[in-house]
Design an enzyme around this catalytic site. Structure first.
Site, PDB file in Angstrom:
ATOM      1  N   LYS A  15       0.808  -1.219   0.000  1.00  0.00           N
ATOM      2  CA  LYS A  15       0.000   0.000   0.000  1.00  0.00           C
ATOM      3  C   LYS A  15       0.845   1.276   0.000  1.00  0.00           C
ATOM      4  O   LYS A  15       2.057   1.242   0.269  1.00  0.00           O
ATOM      5  CB  LYS A  15      -0.941  -0.020   1.203  1.00  0.00           C
ATOM      6  CG  LYS A  15      -1.977  -1.146   1.138  1.00  0.00           C
ATOM      7  CD  LYS A  15      -2.879  -1.098   2.365  1.00  0.00           C
ATOM      8  CE  LYS A  15      -3.927  -2.193   2.329  1.00  0.00           C
ATOM      9  NZ  LYS A  15      -4.816  -2.100   3.520  1.00  0.00           N
ATOM     10  N   TYR A  55     -12.293  -2.908  -4.487  1.00  0.00           N
ATOM     11  CA  TYR A  55     -12.990  -3.025  -3.205  1.00  0.00           C
ATOM     12  C   TYR A  55     -14.506  -3.067  -3.389  1.00  0.00           C
ATOM     13  O   TYR A  55     -15.254  -2.570  -2.554  1.00  0.00           O
ATOM     14  CB  TYR A  55     -12.612  -1.851  -2.295  1.00  0.00           C
ATOM     15  CG  TYR A  55     -11.205  -1.923  -1.768  1.00  0.00           C
ATOM     16  CD1 TYR A  55     -10.852  -2.852  -0.789  1.00  0.00           C
ATOM     17  CD2 TYR A  55     -10.219  -1.061  -2.231  1.00  0.00           C
ATOM     18  CE1 TYR A  55      -9.567  -2.919  -0.290  1.00  0.00           C
ATOM     19  CE2 TYR A  55      -8.925  -1.123  -1.736  1.00  0.00           C
ATOM     20  CZ  TYR A  55      -8.600  -2.054  -0.763  1.00  0.00           C
ATOM     21  OH  TYR A  55      -7.326  -2.108  -0.273  1.00  0.00           O
ATOM     22  N   ARG A  91      -1.350 -14.590   4.293  1.00  0.00           N
ATOM     23  CA  ARG A  91      -2.195 -13.961   5.319  1.00  0.00           C
ATOM     24  C   ARG A  91      -1.598 -14.159   6.716  1.00  0.00           C
ATOM     25  O   ARG A  91      -1.665 -13.260   7.557  1.00  0.00           O
ATOM     26  CB  ARG A  91      -3.626 -14.446   5.207  1.00  0.00           C
ATOM     27  CG  ARG A  91      -4.248 -13.900   3.895  1.00  0.00           C
ATOM     28  CD  ARG A  91      -5.706 -14.085   3.768  1.00  0.00           C
ATOM     29  NE  ARG A  91      -6.479 -13.372   4.761  1.00  0.00           N
ATOM     30  CZ  ARG A  91      -6.827 -12.088   4.697  1.00  0.00           C
ATOM     31  NH1 ARG A  91      -6.415 -11.339   3.701  1.00  0.00           N
ATOM     32  NH2 ARG A  91      -7.571 -11.550   5.640  1.00  0.00           N
ATOM     33  N   THR A  97      -5.478  -7.303  10.574  1.00  0.00           N
ATOM     34  CA  THR A  97      -5.649  -6.005   9.917  1.00  0.00           C
ATOM     35  C   THR A  97      -5.100  -4.843  10.725  1.00  0.00           C
ATOM     36  O   THR A  97      -4.443  -3.956  10.189  1.00  0.00           O
ATOM     37  CB  THR A  97      -7.146  -5.767   9.620  1.00  0.00           C
ATOM     38  OG1 THR A  97      -7.612  -6.844   8.803  1.00  0.00           O
ATOM     39  CG2 THR A  97      -7.365  -4.460   8.902  1.00  0.00           C
ATOM     40  N   ARG A 108       2.713  -6.640   9.528  1.00  0.00           N
ATOM     41  CA  ARG A 108       2.000  -5.561  10.224  1.00  0.00           C
ATOM     42  C   ARG A 108       2.452  -5.440  11.675  1.00  0.00           C
ATOM     43  O   ARG A 108       2.576  -4.330  12.193  1.00  0.00           O
ATOM     44  CB  ARG A 108       0.495  -5.796  10.146  1.00  0.00           C
ATOM     45  CG  ARG A 108      -0.059  -5.595   8.744  1.00  0.00           C
ATOM     46  CD  ARG A 108      -1.512  -6.017   8.675  1.00  0.00           C
ATOM     47  NE  ARG A 108      -2.102  -5.735   7.373  1.00  0.00           N
ATOM     48  CZ  ARG A 108      -3.175  -6.358   6.913  1.00  0.00           C
ATOM     49  NH1 ARG A 108      -3.760  -7.307   7.638  1.00  0.00           N
ATOM     50  NH2 ARG A 108      -3.674  -6.046   5.735  1.00  0.00           N
ATOM     51  N   ASN A 118      -2.062  -0.021   6.986  1.00  0.00           N
ATOM     52  CA  ASN A 118      -1.518  -1.271   7.508  1.00  0.00           C
ATOM     53  C   ASN A 118      -0.631  -1.998   6.493  1.00  0.00           C
ATOM     54  O   ASN A 118      -0.508  -3.204   6.528  1.00  0.00           O
ATOM     55  CB  ASN A 118      -2.652  -2.167   8.013  1.00  0.00           C
ATOM     56  CG  ASN A 118      -3.660  -2.493   6.931  1.00  0.00           C
ATOM     57  OD1 ASN A 118      -3.434  -2.233   5.745  1.00  0.00           O
ATOM     58  ND2 ASN A 118      -4.780  -3.067   7.328  1.00  0.00           N
ATOM     59  N   HIS A 121      -2.239  -5.456   1.491  1.00  0.00           N
ATOM     60  CA  HIS A 121      -3.506  -6.150   1.279  1.00  0.00           C
ATOM     61  C   HIS A 121      -3.149  -7.503   0.688  1.00  0.00           C
ATOM     62  O   HIS A 121      -2.222  -7.598  -0.109  1.00  0.00           O
ATOM     63  CB  HIS A 121      -4.384  -5.389   0.278  1.00  0.00           C
ATOM     64  CG  HIS A 121      -5.439  -6.251  -0.352  1.00  0.00           C
ATOM     65  ND1 HIS A 121      -6.671  -6.446   0.216  1.00  0.00           N
ATOM     66  CD2 HIS A 121      -5.428  -7.006  -1.484  1.00  0.00           C
ATOM     67  CE1 HIS A 121      -7.378  -7.270  -0.548  1.00  0.00           C
ATOM     68  NE2 HIS A 121      -6.648  -7.624  -1.587  1.00  0.00           N
ATOM     69  N   GLU A 132      -9.230 -10.745  -8.075  1.00  0.00           N
ATOM     70  CA  GLU A 132      -8.280  -9.643  -7.947  1.00  0.00           C
ATOM     71  C   GLU A 132      -7.133  -9.759  -8.952  1.00  0.00           C
ATOM     72  O   GLU A 132      -6.720  -8.763  -9.541  1.00  0.00           O
ATOM     73  CB  GLU A 132      -7.756  -9.574  -6.514  1.00  0.00           C
ATOM     74  CG  GLU A 132      -8.827  -9.166  -5.525  1.00  0.00           C
ATOM     75  CD  GLU A 132      -8.379  -9.224  -4.076  1.00  0.00           C
ATOM     76  OE1 GLU A 132      -7.233  -9.671  -3.796  1.00  0.00           O
ATOM     77  OE2 GLU A 132      -9.168  -8.820  -3.207  1.00  0.00           O
TER      78      GLU A 132
END
Length: 141
Positions: A15, A55, A91, A97, A108, A118, A121, A132
């Site tokens: 991000k 999104y 993940r 998150t 994170r 954060n 994604h 995606e």
């Protein structure tokens, strides 16, 4: 470059906050050290329409407008990663998150102190990964 193995694929977005902080190399190197393959990578700045497509399931939720503003605030890096159970592995590597609550050792947990900013994604299922990846890298589907 694409993977010739039957490994699973996932989309990861590094991000704008991570790009601004110079963490792109750190984040990619964690995935590579884990043994994941980078199948595709691009740096771009999202426009509002593309953010809405990515999104789509969140556009009507109250948290979405500030998320959209954040995600369109500067360049990000999109990656397609592949490997054995890559969705679950990635993940686990990125952590929960909210970076304030993410476990030490996760991306994170080590590098973020925010819920919205954060750093990364990652697709949360095989179906979302396919959707995606098709959106970000249509040449791979």
């Amino acid at each position: 470059m694409s993977s010739s193995s039957p490994d699973e694929r996932t989309l990861v977005l590094i991000k704008p906050d991570a790009v601004r902080r110079g963490l792109v190399g750190e984040i990619i190197s964690r995935f590579e050290r884990k043994g994941l393959q980078v199948d595709a990578m691009v740096q771009r700045t999202l426009n509002e329409d593309f953010a809405d497509q990515h999104y789509a399931e969140h556009v009507d939720k109250p948290f979405y407008p500030p998320l959209k503003t954040f995600m369109t605030s500067g360049p990000l890096v999109a990656l397609v990663l592949s490997g054995d159970q890559v969705i679950e592995v990635v993940r686990g590597m990125i952590g929960v998150t909210d970076g304030r609550r993410a476990a030490a050792g996760t991306i994170r947990g080590d590098l973020s102190l925010s819920n919205r900013e954060n750093l990364v994604h990652a697709s949360d299922s095989v179906d979302s990964a396919k959707r995606e990846i098709g959106l970000w890298f249509p040449e791979l589907v």
